[in-house]
Enzyme design. Structure first.
Site, PDB file in Angstrom:
ATOM      1  CG  ASP A  33      -0.899   0.524   3.600  1.00 33.05           C
ATOM      2  OD1 ASP A  33      -0.261   0.034   2.930  1.00 33.05           O
ATOM      3  OD2 ASP A  33      -1.891   1.523   3.115  1.00 33.05           O
ATOM      4  CG  ASP A  38       4.275  -0.163   0.972  1.00 30.77           C
ATOM      5  OD1 ASP A  38       5.031  -0.431  -0.089  1.00 30.77           O
ATOM      6  OD2 ASP A  38       3.006  -0.181   1.059  1.00 30.77           O
TER       7      ASP A  38
END
Length: 724
Positions: free
Chosen positions: A614, A415
């Site tokens: 996350d 990400d």
């Protein structure tokens, strides 16, 4: 219900009648398990019913429990004191010493019996337990070997006339008292060395436990301070943390300000400024200011305790490679016994005089030299040390399967926000498209975003608070991790999110498309504010790339890892970041379910995929990946979905985790090859295959020394992982 009511003994509350509960929670009971068989769990110390090894605490305590070590040391010292003169008496004639006569046999009996029957008693107990439950193990072989040698020698001393002629040499039966005693002493030495080495494998957990102080300074309602054991701290207690002291539990600052060293969690060497309302974590170190904190999470609920528990659970978990070892171990001891019997028969039928004495010697050597302990320890010891080393580096492995699978990873999907970047984006601009002021539009956006945990939402809310804007309540709040958030604010429908959300709200974006693309090309993320179906403004938010990300990318490329970026951000923003980091493949503007789909497509191509993220929107992909890697600074659901957690929230930890995994699996293979190779060579040599060619017959004493050192060698090799 009434915490002000306290009593020195159990009873009923005088206010409500409820039963009183202890103010201090009952301490967590220590449970014990076997390092080779983690399915064995007991409430008390003892021996493993499968392999006979001493059970260890599932979560090591702050102080090492060395009761087993001290007991083995006492027995070993007695073995050394009595075995040395026993060796002199037995080997004296070969050395030219005038030690002859019937008295030598009785002297050997007197010296050997305490060694075998007292110093070696634990081995016989464990051997008997293994036979009774038919869980044959190392102690089965030791008990059979030393017991046979001692019993034969006892009969030869007390009743020599009952022995067949084939046992006699020059008219008398040879004695093996010194072999039985020395074998026991050498095995005890191996147990002492092994216990010391095994204690070192838990060093990482003990180091974590030592981060927490043993006492806390509790303040009562009048402000008086008293020192209490850490176990007595309760949620809601007010605690003083003096300058230079460690924070005792998790909580928030109620009074004071200071700089706090959080390097044990974040890895950042610079202390962090903390003021009233800021959070504190157990084990971090207060700087030069005095703080009063309110305890929020105590005992097993603190972040430090959760890390300790996670590391301990991972150390006890079983790697898939262990299944092969289990299959071999199930047949190992019976096969060794068969080999010992076969060797004895061969020597009895084909060996030189005294044939039966040589048969007994060969059988004992085969039983003693074979060590299933080395085979059983090969995998768990490496896992324990590897997981512990990872914890020291801020890499928390959930289980051994994730550590083993990580070695095979060839593709890393990452990400962007919070993984490649700082995850602390800042609002860089509010661009109104109507008559409403910038401040009013920011207030509306922040009022909706206040209920969201997304990093972009925090950037908007922080900007509004910095400008001291009064946020309004958001009614009918709803969100979509791949779109944004929406709610009703003071009667107006307000939506804040990406292009897909703005289009769903029927907002017209053509007028701002060029300006938004220019902002994205510069690395900013664009968020649209739609009020009552009309595009009211667009906001630009910038998130700096982490300082260590470029170094991490270089290490990953060097390790042969293909890196792919998946992000919900706009393509221009994503490609700007990718260009800076040298990432060739980018998937932008993807929904959470799309991330999981892309991971599946990579797996269908034969790739072994790790996913690092996350956020809540990363959880499906983290769960789908072969190995999920969560940033410890991210959402709880992301951490729960991952097999590896990076406490410092740093992509450099991925490179560390991959190196650690490869080193650990390499170490396991080395241990297995050593254990298999040792037994493949040791058993035939002990059986006497070299005697027809070189006249060599392995002494049981040498076999005992080799057997003891084999386990120690495996553990010593595993301990090398502490330097990875």
């Amino acid at each position: 219900m009434h915490p002000d009511v306290q009593a020195s003994s159990p009873g009923a509350c005088p206010s409500c009648g409820m039963a009183l509960e202890p103010r201090t929670p009952m301490p967590r009971r220590t449970q014990y398990t076997c390092p080779m068989h983690p399915e064995i769990v007991r409430d008390e110390p003892g021996d493993c019913p499968i392999c006979g090894m001493a059970l260890e605490p599932m979560v090591p305590t702050g102080q090492e429990d060395d009761g087993e070590l001290r007991d083995m040391q006492r027995r070993f010292r007695l073995g050394v004191v009595l075995s040395l003169p026993l060796l002199v008496i037995a080997m004296g004639p070969m050395l030219g010493l005038p030690l002859h006569g019937a008295w030598t046999a009785w002297a050997e009996l007197v010296l050997a019996t305490p060694v075998v029957l007292w110093a070696g008693w634990p081995f016989f107990v464990r051997g008997w337990v293994s036979l009774r439950g038919w869980n044959l193990n190392m102690f089965t072989l030791i008990a059979l070997g030393t017991g046979s040698a001692w019993l034969y020698s006892l009969v030869a001393t007390l009743m020599p006339g009952v022995l067949p002629e084939a046992f006699l040499e020059h008219g008398r039966a040879p004695l093996y008292f010194e072999a039985a005693a020395v074998i026991v002493t050498l095995v005890l030495l191996g147990q002492v060395l092994e216990a010391r080495a095994r204690a070192r494998t838990s060093g990482a957990i003990r180091a974590l436990l030592e981060l927490a102080p043993s006492i806390a300074h509790r303040l009562d309602d009048s402000g008086r301070e008293s020192d209490v054991p850490l176990e007595q701290v309760q949620t809601g207690d007010r605690l003083r943390v003096r300058p230079g002291e460690k924070v005792p539990v998790d909580g928030v600052i109620a009074e004071g300000a200071s700089h706090v060293d959080e390097s044990m969690l974040s890895g950042e060497p610079d202390p962090v400024r903390k003021t009233e309302g800021d959070s504190l974590s157990a084990g971090t170190v207060n700087g030069n200011g005095s703080l009063v904190m309110t305890a929020e999470r105590v005992g097993a609920d603190t972040l430090l305790s959760q890390i300790v528990t996670m590391v301990a659970d991972a150390q006890r978990s079983r790697a898939p490679v262990q299944s092969l070892v289990d299959k071999v171990a199930a047949w190992f001891v019976p096969a060794v016994v068969v080999c010992a019997v076969a060797a004895a028969v061969a020597w009895a039928l084909l060996g030189p005089s005294p044939a039966l004495a040589h048969a007994l010697l060969a059988a004992v050597s085969v039983l003693i030299v074979a060590c299933p302990c080395a085979l059983g320890l090969a995998t768990p010891m490496s896992i324990m040390v590897g997981v512990g080393r990872g914890a020291e580096q801020g890499v928390l492995v959930k289980d051994a399967a994730a550590l083993e699978r990580l070695e095979q990873v060839d593709t890393l999907v990452v990400d962007k926000t919070g993984t490649l970047t700082e995850g602390r984006p800042r609002l860089t601009g509010v661009h109104p498209l109507g008559d409403e002021s910038e401040a009013e539009l920011l207030r509306l956006a922040a009022s909706v975003e206040a209920a969201s945990e997304h990093p972009l939402a925090r950037a908007i809310v922080d900007a509004a608070r910095d400008r001291e804007l009064d946020l309004a309540p958001a009614d009918d709040f709803d969100s979509d991790a791949g779109l944004g958030v929406w709610a009703t604010v003071q009667g107006r429908r307000v939506a804040v999110g990406n292009t897909h959300l703005a289009e769903r709200e029927s907002a017209e974006l053509s007028a701002v498309r060029d300006a938004a693309e220019a902002a994205r090309a510069g690395g900013a993320t664009v968020v649209y504010l739609v009020v009552d179906g009309r595009l009211a403004a667009w906001l630009s938010i910038a998130d700096a790339i982490k300082g260590t990300t470029a170094d991490a990318m270089g290490q990953l490329r060097h390790a042969g890892i293909r890196v792919i970026m998946l992000t919900g951000d706009g393509r221009a923003t994503a490609e700007h970041v990718a260009q800076q980091l040298g990432i060739d493949e980018v998937h932008a503007e993807v929904m959470p379910q799309d991330k999981a789909r892309i991971v599946s497509e990579l797996q269908e191509q034969g790739r072994v995929v790790a996913m690092a993220g996350d956020g809540i929107n990363d959880a499906p992909a983290l769960a789908k990946a072969d190995v999920g890697i969560a940033m410890g600074t991210g959402a709880d659901v992301a951490v729960e979905s991952a097999g590896v957690t990076l406490v410092r929230g740093d992509l450099l930890g991925v490179a560390i985790a991959i190196r650690l995994s490869r080193a650990t699996m390499r170490n396991i293979r080395q241990n297995l090859w050593f254990a298999f190779g040792y037994n493949s060579l040791g058993v035939p040599v002990a059986a006497g295959v070299l005697y027809p060619f070189f006249g060599l017959l392995l002494s049981p004493m040498i076999a005992a020394a080799a057997m003891s050192l084999s386990s120690v060698s495996v553990i010593g090799n595993a301990l090398r992982l502490r330097r990875v």
